[in-house]
Design a protein around this motif. Structure first.
Motif, PDB file in Angstrom:
ATOM      1  N   LYS A 137       5.879   4.637   1.076  1.00 45.20           N
ATOM      2  CA  LYS A 137       6.557   5.905   1.396  1.00 45.20           C
ATOM      3  C   LYS A 137       7.630   5.700   2.477  1.00 45.20           C
ATOM      4  CE  LYS A 137       5.928   9.211  -0.242  1.00 45.20           C
ATOM      5  NZ  LYS A 137       6.517   9.740  -1.502  1.00 45.20           N
ATOM      6  N   ILE A 138       7.365   4.821   3.417  1.00 45.88           N
ATOM      7  CA  ILE A 138       8.350   4.521   4.458  1.00 45.88           C
ATOM      8  C   ILE A 138       9.591   3.882   3.826  1.00 45.88           C
ATOM      9  CG2 ILE A 138       8.816   3.126   6.510  1.00 45.88           C
ATOM     10  CD1 ILE A 138       5.842   3.439   7.243  1.00 45.88           C
ATOM     11  N   GLU A 158      11.767   6.360   1.826  1.00 45.00           N
ATOM     12  CA  GLU A 158      12.648   7.176   2.657  1.00 45.00           C
ATOM     13  C   GLU A 158      13.898   6.403   3.068  1.00 45.00           C
ATOM     14  OE1 GLU A 158      10.484   8.678   5.958  1.00 45.00           O
ATOM     15  OE2 GLU A 158       9.094   9.889   4.735  1.00 45.00           O
ATOM     16  N   LYS A 170      -7.582   3.565  -4.895  1.00 49.80           N
ATOM     17  CA  LYS A 170      -6.611   3.381  -3.825  1.00 49.80           C
ATOM     18  C   LYS A 170      -5.208   3.412  -4.418  1.00 49.80           C
ATOM     19  CE  LYS A 170      -5.361   0.359   0.047  1.00 49.80           C
ATOM     20  NZ  LYS A 170      -5.678  -0.891   0.789  1.00 49.80           N
ATOM     21  N   HIS A 171      -4.266   4.008  -3.699  1.00 46.35           N
ATOM     22  CA  HIS A 171      -2.891   4.107  -4.157  1.00 46.35           C
ATOM     23  C   HIS A 171      -2.091   2.880  -3.732  1.00 46.35           C
ATOM     24  CE1 HIS A 171      -3.082   8.271  -5.611  1.00 46.35           C
ATOM     25  NE2 HIS A 171      -3.932   8.488  -4.603  1.00 46.35           N
ATOM     26  N   TRP A 172      -1.356   2.352  -4.721  1.00 45.89           N
ATOM     27  CA  TRP A 172      -0.557   1.155  -4.488  1.00 45.89           C
ATOM     28  C   TRP A 172       0.869   1.388  -4.994  1.00 45.89           C
ATOM     29  CZ3 TRP A 172      -2.593  -3.100  -1.999  1.00 45.89           C
ATOM     30  CH2 TRP A 172      -3.987  -3.149  -1.906  1.00 45.89           C
ATOM     31  N   CYS A 173       1.736   0.432  -4.679  1.00 45.25           N
ATOM     32  CA  CYS A 173       3.105   0.497  -5.179  1.00 45.25           C
ATOM     33  C   CYS A 173       3.652  -0.918  -5.352  1.00 45.25           C
ATOM     34  CB  CYS A 173       4.007   1.272  -4.208  1.00 45.25           C
ATOM     35  SG  CYS A 173       5.765   1.260  -4.670  1.00 45.25           S
ATOM     36  N   ASP A 207       0.833  -1.197   0.000  1.00 44.19           N
ATOM     37  CA  ASP A 207       0.000   0.000   0.000  1.00 44.19           C
ATOM     38  C   ASP A 207       0.871   1.251   0.000  1.00 44.19           C
ATOM     39  OD1 ASP A 207       0.656   0.682   2.779  1.00 44.19           O
ATOM     40  OD2 ASP A 207      -0.654  -0.985   3.314  1.00 44.19           O
ATOM     41  N   TYR A 208       0.241   2.385  -0.195  1.00 47.86           N
ATOM     42  CA  TYR A 208       0.971   3.642  -0.365  1.00 47.86           C
ATOM     43  C   TYR A 208       1.752   4.044   0.887  1.00 47.86           C
ATOM     44  CZ  TYR A 208       1.800   8.579  -1.429  1.00 47.86           C
ATOM     45  OH  TYR A 208       2.391   9.799  -1.656  1.00 47.86           O
ATOM     46  N   GLU A 209       1.156   3.884   2.064  1.00 41.26           N
ATOM     47  CA  GLU A 209       1.801   4.280   3.309  1.00 41.26           C
ATOM     48  C   GLU A 209       3.086   3.480   3.544  1.00 41.26           C
ATOM     49  OE1 GLU A 209      -1.389   3.560   2.951  1.00 41.26           O
ATOM     50  OE2 GLU A 209      -2.210   5.605   3.180  1.00 41.26           O
ATOM     51  N   THR A 210       3.010   2.171   3.315  1.00 45.26           N
ATOM     52  CA  THR A 210       4.198   1.325   3.472  1.00 45.26           C
ATOM     53  C   THR A 210       5.266   1.702   2.451  1.00 45.26           C
ATOM     54  OG1 THR A 210       2.791  -0.499   4.248  1.00 45.26           O
ATOM     55  CG2 THR A 210       5.036  -1.050   3.528  1.00 45.26           C
TER      56      THR A 210
END
Length: 259
Positions: free
Chosen positions: A161-162, A165, A185-188, A156-159
């Motif tokens: 972005k971590i 970084e 929903k945003h994915w990666c 997922d997007y939140e994971t």
């Protein structure tokens, strides 16, 4: 002159090869009995050899006795019974597939290639002097055909972005993260970790891409795949637009817009 069938006619399937012989007879001896004999011969040929045989014999024999045949047709005698072509040849069913059938077969074939990873077999990794590793096609692809999956960790997007970084603190790590939106929903797909999957090594081009990304759903999960944007020839380099146009990224990587 009167032309009659030879005594030894050769009949093959529905085609009759009839040898003829010609003899001169006196006019007064040419009677209706000759036409009767010839008509029965044609009927027998038609029964044995089918409609094609009757047509051939009819042309060779009956036309020589036109007047007698017309007379018999008026009297209702010795008429040749007509038949439908379907009595001899069964109607052939069409084997053409509908658009829906073709689409379903294409989907099944694509899903098998993704799940088995067989799509990887038609690609080769090579090294470019300036860009590093890249991927070439070993066969021809048509427009909208599956080429390869962009395979990695679907997060997922939140994971994502971590992780981004963390990777940013190590300049030896390249960018292998693909962000996209699917069903609001945003994915990666994080393909940063080294793996044998070739999709992660496909290079970028904003000016001449021959691939584009697409999301497909299989068995309750979704996959990011690369499909042909146009016809791709053998040994052609595979390229797609990474799509990142943020000013900060472009400033550090101008090749994102000029390659």
């Amino acid at each position: 002159k009167v032309t009659v069938p030879a005594e030894k006619d050769i009949m093959l399937g529905n085609v009759v090869a009839a040898k003829t012989r010609t003899r001169r007879r006196k006019p007064q001896r040419a009677s209706t009995s000759t036409a009767t004999h010839n008509t029965s011969t044609v009927s027998a040929a038609g029964a044995a050899g089918g409609p094609a045989a009757a047509a051939v014999m009819g042309k060779k024999v009956l036309n020589n006795n036109t007047s007698s045949n017309k007379a018999r047709a008026k009297g209702g005698k010795d008429k040749v019974e007509s038949h439908k072509i379907t009595e001899y040849f069964q109607p052939r069913r069409s084997e053409r597939k509908t658009g829906k059938q073709i689409e379903e077969e294409t989907t099944i074939k694509m899903e098998e290639a993704i799940s088995s990873g067989s799509c990887e077999d038609d690609l080769i990794v090579y090294t470019d002097e300036f860009k590093g590793r890249g991927v070439r096609a070993t066969r021809t692809y048509v427009k909208n055909e599956l080429v390869v999956e962009y395979k990695g960790d679907m997060i997922d997007y939140e994971t994502a972005k971590i992780r981004e970084e963390e990777y940013g603190r190590d300049h030896s790590i390249g960018s292998y993260m693909y962000f996209f939106k699917y069903k609001n929903k945003h994915w990666c797909v994080d393909a940063t970790r080294e793996s044998p999957y070739k999709g992660r090594l496909v290079n970028h081009s904003a000016l001449r891409p021959n691939l584009k990304t697409k999301v497909v759903e299989m068995g309750g999960t979704h996959h990011l795949i690369l499909i042909a944007k146009r016809t791709i020839e053998v040994n052609e380099e595979l390229l797609y637009d990474y799509g990142d146009r943020t000013p900060a990224t472009v400033a550090q990587n101008p090749w994102l817009i000029n390659s």
